[in-house]
Design a protein around this motif. Structure first.
Motif, PDB file in Angstrom:
ATOM      1  N   GLY A   1      64.943  19.201  29.023  1.00  0.00           N
ATOM      2  CA  GLY A   1      65.688  17.993  28.734  1.00  0.00           C
ATOM      3  C   GLY A   1      66.388  17.997  27.395  1.00  0.00           C
ATOM      4  O   GLY A   1      66.913  16.965  26.973  1.00  0.00           O
ATOM      5  N   GLU A   2      66.429  19.134  26.723  1.00  0.00           N
ATOM      6  CA  GLU A   2      67.039  19.225  25.403  1.00  0.00           C
ATOM      7  C   GLU A   2      68.418  19.863  25.466  1.00  0.00           C
ATOM      8  O   GLU A   2      68.659  20.789  26.250  1.00  0.00           O
ATOM      9  CB  GLU A   2      66.146  20.028  24.457  1.00  0.00           C
ATOM     10  CG  GLU A   2      64.838  19.335  24.125  1.00  0.00           C
ATOM     11  CD  GLU A   2      63.944  20.219  23.279  1.00  0.00           C
ATOM     12  OE1 GLU A   2      63.808  19.943  22.074  1.00  0.00           O
ATOM     13  OE2 GLU A   2      63.386  21.180  23.825  1.00  0.00           O
ATOM     14  N   MET A   3      69.317  19.368  24.629  1.00  0.00           N
ATOM     15  CA  MET A   3      70.660  19.920  24.470  1.00  0.00           C
ATOM     16  C   MET A   3      70.792  20.417  23.040  1.00  0.00           C
ATOM     17  O   MET A   3      70.538  19.676  22.088  1.00  0.00           O
ATOM     18  CB  MET A   3      71.720  18.855  24.741  1.00  0.00           C
ATOM     19  CG  MET A   3      73.141  19.322  24.519  1.00  0.00           C
ATOM     20  SD  MET A   3      73.757  20.374  25.847  1.00  0.00           S
ATOM     21  CE  MET A   3      73.743  19.192  27.210  1.00  0.00           C
ATOM     22  N   CYS A   4      71.141  21.681  22.869  1.00  0.00           N
ATOM     23  CA  CYS A   4      71.309  22.264  21.538  1.00  0.00           C
ATOM     24  C   CYS A   4      72.771  22.631  21.322  1.00  0.00           C
ATOM     25  O   CYS A   4      73.472  23.041  22.248  1.00  0.00           O
ATOM     26  CB  CYS A   4      70.433  23.500  21.365  1.00  0.00           C
ATOM     27  SG  CYS A   4      68.668  23.149  21.302  1.00  0.00           S
ATOM     28  N   ILE A   5      73.222  22.466  20.075  1.00  0.00           N
ATOM     29  CA  ILE A   5      74.614  22.709  19.706  1.00  0.00           C
ATOM     30  C   ILE A   5      74.631  23.666  18.518  1.00  0.00           C
ATOM     31  O   ILE A   5      73.898  23.466  17.553  1.00  0.00           O
ATOM     32  CB  ILE A   5      75.320  21.392  19.333  1.00  0.00           C
ATOM     33  CG1 ILE A   5      75.181  20.378  20.480  1.00  0.00           C
ATOM     34  CG2 ILE A   5      76.786  21.624  19.020  1.00  0.00           C
ATOM     35  CD1 ILE A   5      75.624  18.986  20.124  1.00  0.00           C
ATOM     36  N   TRP A   6      75.465  24.696  18.598  1.00  0.00           N
ATOM     37  CA  TRP A   6      75.564  25.668  17.523  1.00  0.00           C
ATOM     38  C   TRP A   6      77.004  25.793  17.032  1.00  0.00           C
ATOM     39  O   TRP A   6      77.951  25.595  17.786  1.00  0.00           O
ATOM     40  CB  TRP A   6      75.093  27.054  17.981  1.00  0.00           C
ATOM     41  CG  TRP A   6      73.633  27.157  18.247  1.00  0.00           C
ATOM     42  CD1 TRP A   6      72.602  27.266  17.348  1.00  0.00           C
ATOM     43  CD2 TRP A   6      73.015  27.185  19.531  1.00  0.00           C
ATOM     44  NE1 TRP A   6      71.408  27.351  17.992  1.00  0.00           N
ATOM     45  CE2 TRP A   6      71.627  27.301  19.331  1.00  0.00           C
ATOM     46  CE3 TRP A   6      73.510  27.109  20.840  1.00  0.00           C
ATOM     47  CZ2 TRP A   6      70.725  27.360  20.381  1.00  0.00           C
ATOM     48  CZ3 TRP A   6      72.613  27.149  21.889  1.00  0.00           C
ATOM     49  CH2 TRP A   6      71.238  27.276  21.649  1.00  0.00           C
ATOM     50  N   ASP A   7      77.121  26.152  15.772  1.00  0.00           N
ATOM     51  CA  ASP A   7      78.409  26.447  15.164  1.00  0.00           C
ATOM     52  C   ASP A   7      78.484  27.953  14.959  1.00  0.00           C
ATOM     53  O   ASP A   7      77.744  28.518  14.149  1.00  0.00           O
ATOM     54  CB  ASP A   7      78.529  25.701  13.834  1.00  0.00           C
ATOM     55  CG  ASP A   7      79.917  25.822  13.225  1.00  0.00           C
ATOM     56  OD1 ASP A   7      80.209  25.068  12.303  1.00  0.00           O
ATOM     57  OD2 ASP A   7      80.697  26.674  13.684  1.00  0.00           O
ATOM     58  N   LEU A   8      79.381  28.625  15.675  1.00  0.00           N
ATOM     59  CA  LEU A   8      79.466  30.084  15.603  1.00  0.00           C
ATOM     60  C   LEU A   8      80.004  30.582  14.268  1.00  0.00           C
ATOM     61  O   LEU A   8      79.926  31.776  13.974  1.00  0.00           O
ATOM     62  CB  LEU A   8      80.351  30.611  16.737  1.00  0.00           C
ATOM     63  CG  LEU A   8      79.812  30.409  18.155  1.00  0.00           C
ATOM     64  CD1 LEU A   8      80.778  30.998  19.156  1.00  0.00           C
ATOM     65  CD2 LEU A   8      78.447  31.039  18.298  1.00  0.00           C
TER      66      LEU A   8
END
Length: 358
Positions: free
Chosen positions: A238-245
Motif C-alpha cells: 500500500g505504499e507509494m515511493c517517489i525518487w529523484d534521479l
C-alpha cells in the motif's frame, strides 16, 4: 450516493456488466470507445453519446489465454497489441472499426515464455521496440518496425518482473528511450541504462516500501518527457515511493518546498493500509489512481495529496465496490476506466466537464 467527494473522477459516465472477467481495459485515444479484453476476446464499447457494445473480435488466434494488451502509437494511428500465455504477440490495426479490423503482424516472442502465468509488455515508442518479460531472468526486446528480435536485457535477479516503464523522450531528443525502470516480486526496483553495454545495464537499485521491504512491486512509472527525472513505484503493502534521479544516492528523494504555486512532494506516502492491487498513472496530468482488494479506489495527485475516494455505495440497493483488476487513464483526457472482479467496467470523469481535454 457513491461517496465520491473530489474533483477527479466524481462523475460515473458509463457502466457495463461484462460477460466474463476482464483482464485489461483501456481507452481509444480519439474515439469515445473503451477496449475490454478477457481471456479470448476483445470488445470495443462505446460510452458516449450512444453507450453500448460497438463490436468484438477474437484477439488471440490460438489456444493460449490473453495475458496483456497495450496501445501502440496512441498519439496518431493506434494499434492494439495483445500477448497470450504462449508468448504469441498479435498486433491489430483499425481495431475500432468492425469492417476494417485486421491483423497487422503476429510472431512468437520467446519459446522459453510459453505457458507462463505472468507475462507483461511495454512499448518504447522512439525506438519501436516492444519489451516483453515475466518469469524470465531477462527482458525480451522486439523491433516492430523491422519485425526482428533485438538484444535481450538481463535483469540480474531471480525474482519475476511485475511491472516496467520506459522513459519516452521527444522526437527531437538525441537520447531516445535511454532509461528503463522495472519492479520485481521481491520488492526491488532496478533502473536500466540502455546506452550501456548489454552485459550489465543496471545502474541503480531501489527498495520499495518502508514497512515491508519484500512486498511485491505492483506498478512503476516514468512520465513521458520526464525533464525533472521523477520516478514512481507502488508496492502491494500500500505504499507509494517517489525518487529523484538527479540525486546521486539511492535513498528516497526529499523535495524542498517551492513557491506557493508549486506543490510540495512527499518522498513516500501510504495510499492504502495494505492489499494494493492496481495502479494507473496519467501520462500528462499530475494524477494517479490506486485500487485495493478491500478499500475501493483512491485518486491522488503525484505530490501526495489525496483527491478522491470511490467507496462502497450506501443503501441495500447500492453497488458494492469490489477489487479492481485493471485501471487505466485516458491518454489525453481526464477520464478513468476501472474493471472489477464482478465483471463490471466503469468509466469515470470530471462532472464539470467530462469530455474536457488536457
Amino acid at each position: 450516493s457513491s461517496g465520491i467527494n473530489a474533483e477527479y473522477g466524481d462523475a460515473q459516465v458509463y457502466e457495463i456488466k461484462y460477460q466474463s472477467r476482464p483482464q485489461k481495459v483501456g481507452f481509444h485515444p480519439f474515439e469515445p470507445l473503451i477496449y475490454v479484453m478477457d481471456n479470448v476476446f476483445c470488445s470495443l464499447v462505446e460510452y458516449e453519446p450512444k453507450p453500448g457494445l460497438h463490436h468484438r473480435f477474437e484477439c488471440c488466434k490460438s489456444r493460449g489465454v490473453a495475458k496483456d494488451a497495450i496501445l501502440l502509437n496512441d498519439h496518431k494511428c493506434p494499434f492494439l497489441c495483445v500477448i497470450n500465455s504462449d508468448a504469441e504477440v498479435y498486433v491489430w490495426r483499425s481495431f475500432e472499426n468492425p469492417d476494417m479490423c485486421s491483423l497487422a503482424s503476429t510472431f512468437k516472442a520467446s519459446v522459453e515464455m510459453s505457458k507462463q502465468s505472468h507475462i507483461l509488455m511495454n512499448y518504447a515508442e522512439f525506438s519501436s521496440n516492444l519489451l516483453i518479460s515475466g518469469q524470465l531472468k531477462r527482458i525480451v526486446s522486439w523491433n516492430l518496425a523491422r519485425e526482428t528480435r533485438c538484444t535481450d536485457i538481463q535483469t540480474h535477479t531471480d525474482s519475476p518482473l511485475t511491472s516496467f516503464s520506459s522513459l519516452v523522450n521527444s522526437k527531437g531528443s538525441s537520447s531516445g528511450e535511454s532509461l528503463l525502470l522495472a519492479g520485481f516480486q521481491d520488492g526491488e526496483c532496478r533502473l536500466f541504462d540502455l546506452r550501456t553495454s548489454s552485459h550489465n545495464q543496471v545502474v541503480r537499485k531501489f527498495g520499495v516500501g518502508l514497512r515491508s521491504k519484500s512486498s511485491p512491486v505492483v506498478s512503476v512509472h516514468i512520465k513521458p518527457n520526464n525533464d525533472n527525472k521523477i520516478i514512481y513505484a507502488a508496492s502491494n503493502s500500500g505504499e507509494m515511493c517517489i525518487w529523484d534521479l538527479r540525486k546521486t544516492k539511492t535513498e528516497v528523494a526529499e523535495f524542498s518546498p517551492g513557491p506557493r504555486y508549486q506543490p510540495q512532494h512527499h518522498s513516500a506516502l501510504e495510499v492504502f493500509s495494505s492489499n494494493l492491487t492496481t495502479v494507473a498513472f496519467h501520462n500528462y496530468a499530475p494524477v494517479m489512481a490506486c485500487g485495493s482488494r478491500d478499500q475501493g479506489i483512491r485518486i491522488w495527485n503525484t505530490w501526495g495529496d489525496r483527491l478522491n475516494d470511490i467507496r462502497n455505495y450506501e443503501g441495500i440497493m447500492g453497488q458494492k465496490i469490489v477489487p479492481s483488476v485493471s485501471l487505466e487513464f485516458h491518454p489525453f483526457e481526464y477520464k478513468l476506466v476501472s474493471a472489477g472482479q464482478d465483471h463490471c467496467v466503469t468509466v469515470y470523469a470530471k462532472s464539470t466537464d467530462p469530455i474536457s481535454k488536457i
